[in-house]
Design a protein around this motif. Structure first.
Motif, PDB file in Angstrom:
ATOM      1  N   HIS A   1       0.829  -1.206   0.000  1.00  0.00           N
ATOM      2  CA  HIS A   1       0.000   0.000   0.000  1.00  0.00           C
ATOM      3  C   HIS A   1       0.869   1.264   0.000  1.00  0.00           C
ATOM      4  O   HIS A   1       0.535   2.255  -0.671  1.00  0.00           O
TER       5      HIS A   1
ATOM      6  N   ASP B   1     -11.033   4.773   3.899  1.00  0.00           N
ATOM      7  CA  ASP B   1     -10.711   4.195   2.592  1.00  0.00           C
ATOM      8  C   ASP B   1      -9.325   3.564   2.599  1.00  0.00           C
ATOM      9  O   ASP B   1      -9.114   2.484   2.014  1.00  0.00           O
TER      10      ASP B   1
ATOM     11  N   LYS C   1      -8.476  -0.523   2.057  1.00  0.00           N
ATOM     12  CA  LYS C   1      -7.534  -0.982   1.025  1.00  0.00           C
ATOM     13  C   LYS C   1      -6.468  -1.876   1.635  1.00  0.00           C
ATOM     14  O   LYS C   1      -6.154  -2.950   1.112  1.00  0.00           O
TER      15      LYS C   1
END
Length: 218
Positions: free
Chosen positions: A27, A67, A71
């Motif tokens: 990420h 969000d 993820k």
């Protein structure tokens, strides 16, 4: 006499840190941010939400925290399901079974999300041993804030003076001590960046504990 043992999960019951590390760093690449090893180590014991709140402030990330969390959890869940060699840490199942069979109450107090806890507990059949599961996502502040352990102790069949916490992180130990609970520090292979000096005792293997020894602590 100790009547309740409060377990942390990541780094104590199961080592999901390599999976978290993979998910976070995938990420970070996507977000194009450079998180140092020292900064990453400081996240230990924090909820995913609090990690991303810090990252958002540090790197001026525009995405909403929720969000970002979703993820990362998606990346984690995919990696978790694909990791066939994931197992409980050496000796911990034997300790859990021994404590449970000797009438000691077991409570989980983990910074992990409820979804992650459920994945671990279902995969390894741990629900039958624990009377309560407490997730860090229910608290606005992560370890080292003591709230999670204060709440876990409130669920005990005994006063907190008859509880102990097993932790492997600096933040977790500070949280346990902040809650006024005896803390056993577990020095795992992945604890080399963690400072365990504030723990009341430190073990290197779960073979160092059993129900008889736990009951006699303090």
């Amino acid at each position: 006499m100790i009547k309740t043992v409060i377990f942390d999960m990541d780094g104590v019951i199961v080592d999901t840190e390599p999976v978290h590390h993979y998910a976070y760093h995938q990420h970070f690449k996507h977000l194009n941010i450079d998180v140092t090893q020292e900064m990453y180590a400081s996240f230990t014991g924090n909820s995913t939400k609090n990690v991303y709140q810090r990252l958002k402030e540090t790197f001026d990330i525009l995405d909403e925290v929720e969000d970002l969390v979703q993820k990362k959890r998606s990346l984690f869940n995919d990696a978790f399901d694909e990791k066939e060699d994931l197992d409980l840490l050496p000796g911990v199942r034997e300790l859990i079974v021994d404590l449970h069979s000797n009438g000691i109450q077991l409570i989980l107090a983990s910074s992990a999300s409820k979804v992650t806890i459920e994945r671990v507990f279902n995969r390894f059949g741990l629900h039958k041993y624990f009377t309560h599961i407490v997730s860090g996502e229910d608290f606005p502040k992560s370890k080292p804030h003591p709230a999670i352990f204060e709440h876990a102790a409130s669920l005990s069949v005994a006063p907190k003076e008859e509880c102990i916490v097993i932790e492997d992180s600096t933040n977790g130990i500070k949280a346990a001590k902040g809650a006024g609970i005896y803390c056993v520090g577990y020095m795992s292979e992945n604890s080399h960046l963690q400072e365990l000096a504030e723990a009341d005792m430190v073990i290197n293997h779960f073979n160092d504990l059993n129900a008889e020894k736990v009951k006699a602590l303090k």
